[in-house]
Design a protein around this motif. Structure first.
Motif, PDB file in Angstrom:
ATOM      1  N   GLU A   1       0.825  -1.227   0.000  1.00 50.13           N
ATOM      2  CA  GLU A   1       0.000   0.000   0.000  1.00 50.13           C
ATOM      3  C   GLU A   1       0.851   1.265   0.000  1.00 50.13           C
ATOM      4  O   GLU A   1       0.333   2.372   0.020  1.00 50.13           O
ATOM      5  N   TYR A   2       2.167   1.097  -0.008  1.00 49.72           N
ATOM      6  CA  TYR A   2       3.071   2.252  -0.105  1.00 49.72           C
ATOM      7  C   TYR A   2       3.260   2.627  -1.575  1.00 49.72           C
ATOM      8  O   TYR A   2       3.249   1.749  -2.444  1.00 49.72           O
ATOM      9  N   PRO A   3       3.490   3.923  -1.864  1.00 50.34           N
ATOM     10  CA  PRO A   3       3.612   4.347  -3.271  1.00 50.34           C
ATOM     11  C   PRO A   3       4.848   3.766  -3.966  1.00 50.34           C
ATOM     12  O   PRO A   3       4.935   3.783  -5.186  1.00 50.34           O
ATOM     13  N   GLN A   4       5.799   3.233  -3.192  1.00 51.68           N
ATOM     14  CA  GLN A   4       6.986   2.611  -3.786  1.00 51.68           C
ATOM     15  C   GLN A   4       6.608   1.314  -4.527  1.00 51.68           C
ATOM     16  O   GLN A   4       7.363   0.840  -5.365  1.00 51.68           O
ATOM     17  N   TYR A   5       5.465   0.761  -4.219  1.00 50.48           N
ATOM     18  CA  TYR A   5       5.011  -0.475  -4.850  1.00 50.48           C
ATOM     19  C   TYR A   5       4.162  -0.143  -6.070  1.00 50.48           C
ATOM     20  O   TYR A   5       3.342   0.776  -5.986  1.00 50.48           O
ATOM     21  N   PRO A   6       4.259  -0.760  -7.208  1.00 55.15           N
ATOM     22  CA  PRO A   6       5.099  -1.922  -7.473  1.00 55.15           C
ATOM     23  C   PRO A   6       6.432  -1.575  -8.152  1.00 55.15           C
ATOM     24  O   PRO A   6       7.269  -2.450  -8.301  1.00 55.15           O
TER      25      PRO A   6
ATOM     26  N   ALA B   1      -6.999  -6.183  -3.280  1.00 56.44           N
ATOM     27  CA  ALA B   1      -5.681  -6.742  -3.628  1.00 56.44           C
ATOM     28  C   ALA B   1      -5.344  -6.463  -5.086  1.00 56.44           C
ATOM     29  O   ALA B   1      -4.192  -6.120  -5.413  1.00 56.44           O
ATOM     30  N   ALA B   2      -6.333  -6.578  -5.969  1.00 54.56           N
ATOM     31  CA  ALA B   2      -6.081  -6.326  -7.397  1.00 54.56           C
ATOM     32  C   ALA B   2      -5.767  -4.851  -7.633  1.00 54.56           C
ATOM     33  O   ALA B   2      -5.011  -4.502  -8.545  1.00 54.56           O
ATOM     34  N   ARG B   3      -6.326  -3.985  -6.818  1.00 53.62           N
ATOM     35  CA  ARG B   3      -6.123  -2.536  -7.032  1.00 53.62           C
ATOM     36  C   ARG B   3      -4.745  -2.052  -6.576  1.00 53.62           C
ATOM     37  O   ARG B   3      -4.227  -1.065  -7.085  1.00 53.62           O
ATOM     38  N   LEU B   4      -4.148  -2.750  -5.603  1.00 56.00           N
ATOM     39  CA  LEU B   4      -2.899  -2.236  -5.000  1.00 56.00           C
ATOM     40  C   LEU B   4      -1.811  -1.888  -6.020  1.00 56.00           C
ATOM     41  O   LEU B   4      -1.231  -0.805  -5.955  1.00 56.00           O
ATOM     42  N   PRO B   5      -1.524  -2.758  -6.992  1.00 58.09           N
ATOM     43  CA  PRO B   5      -0.466  -2.370  -7.946  1.00 58.09           C
ATOM     44  C   PRO B   5      -0.925  -1.300  -8.939  1.00 58.09           C
ATOM     45  O   PRO B   5      -0.113  -0.814  -9.736  1.00 58.09           O
ATOM     46  N   ARG B   6      -2.206  -0.929  -8.921  1.00 60.02           N
ATOM     47  CA  ARG B   6      -2.751   0.028  -9.911  1.00 60.02           C
ATOM     48  C   ARG B   6      -3.196   1.333  -9.271  1.00 60.02           C
ATOM     49  O   ARG B   6      -3.951   2.102  -9.870  1.00 60.02           O
TER      50      ARG B   6
END
Ligand code: COA
Length: 415
Positions: free
Chosen positions: A225-230, A298-303
């Motif tokens: 959930e940090y902006p460094q991801y992904p 979970a699907a939204r986290l990388p987007r």
């Protein structure tokens, strides 16, 4: 109507911000707060950041409401005796001097106990026992040493301190809780005790979630959930997370209509999972509600970057207040970025007493922040801060000094 702390007498030996915020709260709850200041000078903040010549600064007036002021030279032998009389008469001594100053004055814990075994001695210090315990500390030092600065700001920039005075006012709050807790315990034990709130500890307590994240990072090497991801990288320590919410519901600050000219035309927007379908409807991306790439947290986290960019296209078409109104209709959590000007003019904050207009004999009318803690049986009336030494004679008389004795002490420079 009575007040929660009616009958509690506080010897307020505080200065600058951290200690005064604590004793101001106790005064708002009804304690009799007697501020002891250096004869002739007073709390240094009386003259700092002045906006009107020779008038107590807003810095001072906004931290010292509802108190009385007496001036005593506590290094003068006769002044010491006056302070001893006050110690015998009060329930709590609150101080935030540099480490060791109270001892150097001759008022060690042992001496205070001799004078009044029921006395609670409450202190703000920069650090607790350890390598830095003798250091002087101000707000931003505490923010840096307590973990706030290293976790605030953007990944590509330096550490940043917050406008919220978590080191000073935050520690004042911690100390106030310690004091009322010690007063409560005293009702059962009959004894006083020492209360210590270290600014580093107070800031760290408010940064608790970042120590949580440190351990999550060490275990998993990544925090989704940090902006460094992904696409970014994680190092060994919790990184600065920009405006990410830091909790389980991702959020970010988004531009609103007028952002080009108004530095505060922004809104904080939270993509709370239970209202995801409503968010999709509001921003015109109905298909995201069922698309497997967007439908689950979970699907939204990388987007998240792409999602917030799309939401921002919508928020930029509305003012922050229009966006608030629409989003709240759908229970979508969000909040306008309010400027201090907007807060000062907010009628609802005036109505609740959170923003109060106070009249002062030499300054005239000014605004202050009232008591943020509302007790239904102990309402707060904010009264102005005292002038330097305004209550010296009154308090001396209460201690049993005659007019002649008061004059003699004044001549001796003790008061
Ligand atoms: N009569 C005579 N002397 C008095 C006095 C009085 N009424 N009131 C204070 N003094 C003296 C003290 O005894 C001390 O003397 P000493 O150094 O000879 O022992 C002196 O005034 C200065 O006190 P000090 O607390 O050292 O002030 P400072 O201006 O040098 O430092 C701080 C200010 C805030 C850095 C320091 O007090 C501190 O670190 N406090 C703890 C942490 C804290 O609260 N920081 C946040 C401030 S918002």
């Amino acid at each position: 109507m009575g007040k929660a702390l009616d009958g509690v007498r506080i010897l307020d030996f505080t200065h600058v911000q951290s200690g005064p915020t604590c004793t101001q709260l106790l005064a708002w709850f009804g304690a009799d707060v007697i501020k002891v200041e250096r004869a002739g000078a007073g709390d240094i903040t009386r003259e700092q950041l002045r906006d009107i010549p020779d008038v107590d600064s807003l810095y001072f007036t906004m931290l010292n409401h509802n108190k009385r002021s007496v001036t005593i030279d506590t290094k003068n032998p006769e002044g010491k005796l006056v302070l001893e009389a006050l110690i015998q008469k009060c329930d709590v001594l609150v101080e935030n001097f540099a480490p060791g100053a109270l001892d150097r004055m001759g008022f060690t814990w042992e001496r205070i106990q001799e004078l009044n075994p029921k006395m609670i001695v409450a202190s703000v210090k920069g650090f607790g026992p350890g390598p830095y315990e003798d250091c002087k500390v101000y707000e931003n030092v505490a923010q840096c040493a307590g973990g706030a600065a290293s976790t605030t700001g953007f990944d590509d920039g330096p550490p940043v301190v917050s406008g919220a005075q978590i080191g000073d006012s935050g520690t004042g709050l911690h100390l106030a809780l310690g004091i009322v807790t010690a007063l409560y315990q005293r009702t059962m034990t009959g004894r006083g005790q020492k209360v210590l709130a270290a600014m580093q500890d107070g800031v760290l307590n408010l940064c608790r979630v970042k120590l949580r994240d440190q351990q999550r990072l060490e275990r998993t090497g990544v925090m989704k959930e940090y902006p460094q991801y992904p696409n970014g990288t994680f190092g060994e320590a919790v990184p600065r997370a920009g405006n990410a919410s830091g909790g389980g519901q991702p959020g970010w600050i988004l531009k609103c209509k007028g952002w080009e000219a108004d530095p505060n035309a922004y809104i904080y927007f939270i993509t709370q999972a239970p209202v995801w379908a409503k968010i999709c409807n509001v921003i015109g991306k109905e298909e995201w509600a069922t698309d497997p790439d967007y439908a689950t947290p979970a699907a939204r986290l990388p987007r998240l970057k792409e999602i917030f960019a799309e939401v921002e296209r919508w928020t930029m078409s509305k003012t922050k207040f229009e966006a608030m109104e629409i989003l709240n209709k759908y229970d979508i959590p969000c909040g306008p970025i309010l400027s201090m000007k907007e807060i000062a003019e907010d009628p609802s904050l005036r109505k609740t007493g959170t923003i109060v207009e106070v009249d002062h004999p030499t300054r005239g009318k000014y605004l202050t922040v009232g008591n943020p803690i509302k007790l239904s049986d102990s309402p707060t009336e904010v009264t102005r801060s005292p002038l330097l030494g305004e209550h010296t004679d009154e308090v001396m008389a209460e201690l049993g000094y005659s007019l002649e004795q008061i004059s003699a002490l004044r001549v001796a420079g003790a008061i």
